[in-house]
Design a protein around this motif. Structure first.
Motif, short mmCIF file in Angstrom:
data_model
loop_
_atom_site.label_atom_id
_atom_site.label_comp_id
_atom_site.label_asym_id
_atom_site.label_seq_id
_atom_site.Cartn_x
_atom_site.Cartn_y
_atom_site.Cartn_z
N UNK A 8 0.80 -1.22 0.00
CA UNK A 8 0.00 0.00 0.00
C UNK A 8 0.83 1.27 0.00
N UNK A 9 2.18 1.16 0.08
CA UNK A 9 2.94 2.39 0.23
C UNK A 9 4.35 2.36 -0.32
N UNK A 10 4.80 1.29 -0.95
CA UNK A 10 6.21 1.21 -1.33
C UNK A 10 6.48 1.49 -2.80
N UNK A 11 5.46 1.50 -3.63
CA UNK A 11 5.67 1.64 -5.06
C UNK A 11 5.01 2.91 -5.59
N UNK A 12 5.63 3.56 -6.59
CA UNK A 12 5.00 4.74 -7.18
C UNK A 12 3.75 4.35 -7.95
N UNK A 13 2.82 5.28 -8.15
CA UNK A 13 1.56 4.96 -8.82
C UNK A 13 1.77 4.59 -10.27
N UNK A 14 0.83 3.83 -10.81
CA UNK A 14 0.89 3.36 -12.19
C UNK A 14 -0.31 3.89 -12.98
N UNK A 15 -0.21 3.83 -14.29
CA UNK A 15 -1.35 4.24 -15.12
C UNK A 15 -2.57 3.34 -14.92
N UNK A 16 -2.39 2.02 -14.78
CA UNK A 16 -3.57 1.20 -14.48
C UNK A 16 -4.30 1.64 -13.23
N UNK A 17 -3.57 2.10 -12.20
CA UNK A 17 -4.23 2.58 -10.99
C UNK A 17 -5.04 3.84 -11.28
#
Length: 638
Positions: free
Chosen positions: A326-335
């Motif tokens: 929930x907090x370790x990865x940068x956001x993605x276009x699918x999100x």
């Protein structure tokens, strides 16, 4: 004939331990003699002399732990630690990596990815992986006559994103918008209500979270914990003793070993999970209600299980606590595309679609390259976007283990009367902490969990309570990675150990092991990089020898304001001797960026000066030493 020194070369100084123009490798003479103390080390029955040399790499049939991908925000912290990136207390949105060299116009942005195979690893990690890095100009829809501007969401979470929306309006024409991602996760009512279900969500991951099938995550009891740094240290570091007496046998000779790694399956904090439930409108009674989880394929919710459809019994809380990051990865276009689908406010929907389109590529890259964003912050920024939990977790990353290096070989701890002997492993962990969008601290998933656990034990100790009665647990498993630290360590030959911060921890175990041999105690040299010796010199007085006779302390914030690479150049004679000695070793452990690169650059400077080589010849020489196992540099998540 002297070679022309390459650009960027730093000449080694002329000191008592550095004679840059003397090419003959000679063992340093002006080294204090160290007498090996009488050491009685009680080993576990499984820790035989042969097991000290064992690593998984020595057994070609042993499985390998898939490496955990480094999170991009860790790189900024490593650069700050080594003085490469300046820290600024001003309330300006910091960046994990700069996109400044690329001007935000279509022609320039198209060159950002480069040709196939030429991207740097950092750019690869920052890319969303959808092959969509093509910016197109923002144009108005010719069929629209209103040209209504987009109203910016008026909340703090959105403002901290610092999005540059340009001329975006509700009538802007967006192209190459990502298709709505398929829903691959479904939460269904239980098909069998007669079988009782017991959740272990509060203290252990579900059984289907398996690191090395068919082995399960082991619940290690926390035997002891203490804080190694002093109050006021910029980063807090803790020491942990974990009880692995009952750890199951996985193969005949595999054992824990100093320098090897263990994987810790850390949960998302209760506060983060509850906040996400509240944002998505999940009712309280449904959060812990057993459901049937159905997936269409892939490894999730396991860690490294087979890629296949699954049908499991679990709860929503288990999935958010142990399975989704929930907090370790940068956001993605699918999100962003999923959030756009469920956003009810027209302005929020347009912005989210913009971030999923070719026109919004520059703004999307800024978000990916900026400071860390969590899923809860994004949901706060777009309050009308409330996707179903099952569709949201279809695009979230798997919560993977965090790996930490052991700082000692397994020991046996017994009560004074010799009873209740337990097998103990040791590790040191530095808390990874950054600022969140509210201005408070955001701790790393793994280090945050371990700090919370340590603080419970420390609080009990201060109150005079036996902390072992709390039965505090750490879910973990033995890493089967081919770890260079454990693989290349040998009992014979001289060695230099260079570490910064918590990277020095495994070298403490190396020194303890070396002291078992009376003939080898004078053939180990340690360089420890710290910020301030009064605050964060970890394991001071815990090396088993008179530390000032084998160890050089380098302070980046106190003392002479030096870094470990400066100490390497100052000891050029020793470095050159070790590179050419029979069974010589130079170990480097710390952050890959800053410290790791700086030490390698310093060693190249030593090779250039002492060997009278040019830059290419020095690089080839060092590459050969890497292949021979003479120079071993690792970056571990310690």
């Amino acid at each position: 004939m002297a070679h022309l020194r390459p650009k960027g070369h730093t000449c080694c100084p002329e000191t008592a331990t550095s004679h840059p123009h003397d090419p003959i490798p000679v063992e340093p003479k002006n080294v204090h003699h160290v007498d090996a103390p009488s050491i009685v080390t009680e080993k576990s029955p499984n820790s035989s002399a042969s097991s000290l040399h064992y690593t998984s790499a020595s057994n070609p049939d042993s499985p390998l732990t898939p490496a955990t991908e480094p999170q991009v925000d860790d790189l900024l912290e490593e650069l700050k630690d080594e003085g490469v990136v300046a820290t600024d207390s001003a309330p300006v949105r910091e960046r994990r990596a700069s996109a400044q060299p690329v001007h935000p116009d279509p022609k320039s942005i198209k060159s950002f990815p480069g040709k196939a195979g030429e991207n740097t690893r950092l750019i690869d990690k920052a890319c969303c992986g959808k092959g969509c890095c093509k910016l197109e100009a923002l144009e108005l829809d010719p069929e629209s006559k209103d040209h209504l501007p987009v109203v910016i969401p008026n909340n703090d979470a959105f403002h901290t994103l610092q999005l540059k929306l340009g001329a975006l309006s509700l009538d802007s024409k967006l192209t190459k918008t990502l298709d709505l991602p398929d829903q691959n996760v479904f939460l269904l009512p239980l098909s069998d209500t007669t079988t009782p279900f017991r959740s272990t969500v509060r203290d252990h991951p579900p059984r289907f979270v398996t690191p090395h099938p068919p082995y399960e995550v082991f619940s290690a009891k926390l035997h002891h914990a203490r804080e190694l740094t002093k109050a006021g240290a910029e980063k807090r570091t803790y020491h942990f003793d974990l009880d692995v007496t009952e750890y199951p046998e996985e193969s005949g000779t595999v054992d824990f070993v100093v320098g090897g790694a263990i994987g810790v399956c850390a949960p998302n904090s209760d506060e983060v999970v509850e906040e996400l439930f509240d944002l998505l409108g999940v009712l309280n009674f449904a959060r812990d209600k057993p459901v049937t989880l159905k997936t269409n394929g892939g490894r999730w919710p396991t860690i490294w299980g087979d890629e296949m459809p699954r049908k499991l019994t679990t709860t929503r809380r288990e999935l958010l606590t142990w399975c989704s990051d929930l907090q370790s990865y940068p956001p993605t276009k699918p999100l962003f595309r999923i959030l756009a689908e469920y956003a009810t406010a027209p302005n929020e929907k347009k912005i989210l679609l913009y971030l999923s389109s070719a026109q919004g590529q520059s703004a999307f890259c800024d978000l990916r390259a900026g400071p860390h964003l969590t899923i809860t912050q994004i949901l706060h920024a777009f309050p009308s976007a409330r996707p179903p939990l099952s569709h949201l977790i279809s695009v979230l990353s798997t919560l993977t283990p965090r790996f930490y290096s052991l700082s000692q070989d397994p020991l046996v701890s017994c009560r004074k009367d010799g009873s209740q002997c337990r097998r103990i492993i040791e590790m040191a962990v530095t808390v990874h902490e950054t600022s969140n969008w509210r201005g408070g601290p955001r701790k790393g998933v793994g280090s945050g969990f371990l700090e919370r656990t340590a603080q419970k034990m420390l609080a009990a100790t201060e109150q005079g309570i036996d902390p072992l009665t709390f039965d505090l647990r750490v879910p973990m498993f033995r890493g089967l990675m081919a770890n260079p630290l454990a693989r290349e360590f040998c009992m014979d030959g001289p060695m230099m150990l260079v570490g910064s911060g918590v990277g020095i921890a495994p070298f403490r175990g190396f020194v303890h092991r070396r002291l078992m041999s009376q003939n080898l105690t004078n053939k180990v040299w340690v360089v420890q990089g710290i910020r301030d010796s009064l605050l964060d010199q970890i394991y001071s007085g815990d090396w088993g020898v008179e530390e000032d006779r084998i160890k050089t302390i380098v302070q980046s914030r106190g003392g002479k304001h030096e870094y470990v690479q400066d100490a390497v150049r100052n000891q050029a004679d020793l470095v050159w001797f070790l590179l050419n000695a029979l069974d010589g070793r130079i170990f480097v452990c710390g952050s890959a960026k800053g410290m790791g690169e700086g030490v390698e650059r310093a060693i190249l400077d030593v090779i250039i000066d002492k060997g009278n080589l040019n830059g290419d010849e020095a690089a080839a020489f060092l590459e050969g030493k890497k292949k021979e196992g003479v120079y071993i540099a690792v970056s571990l998540r310690l």
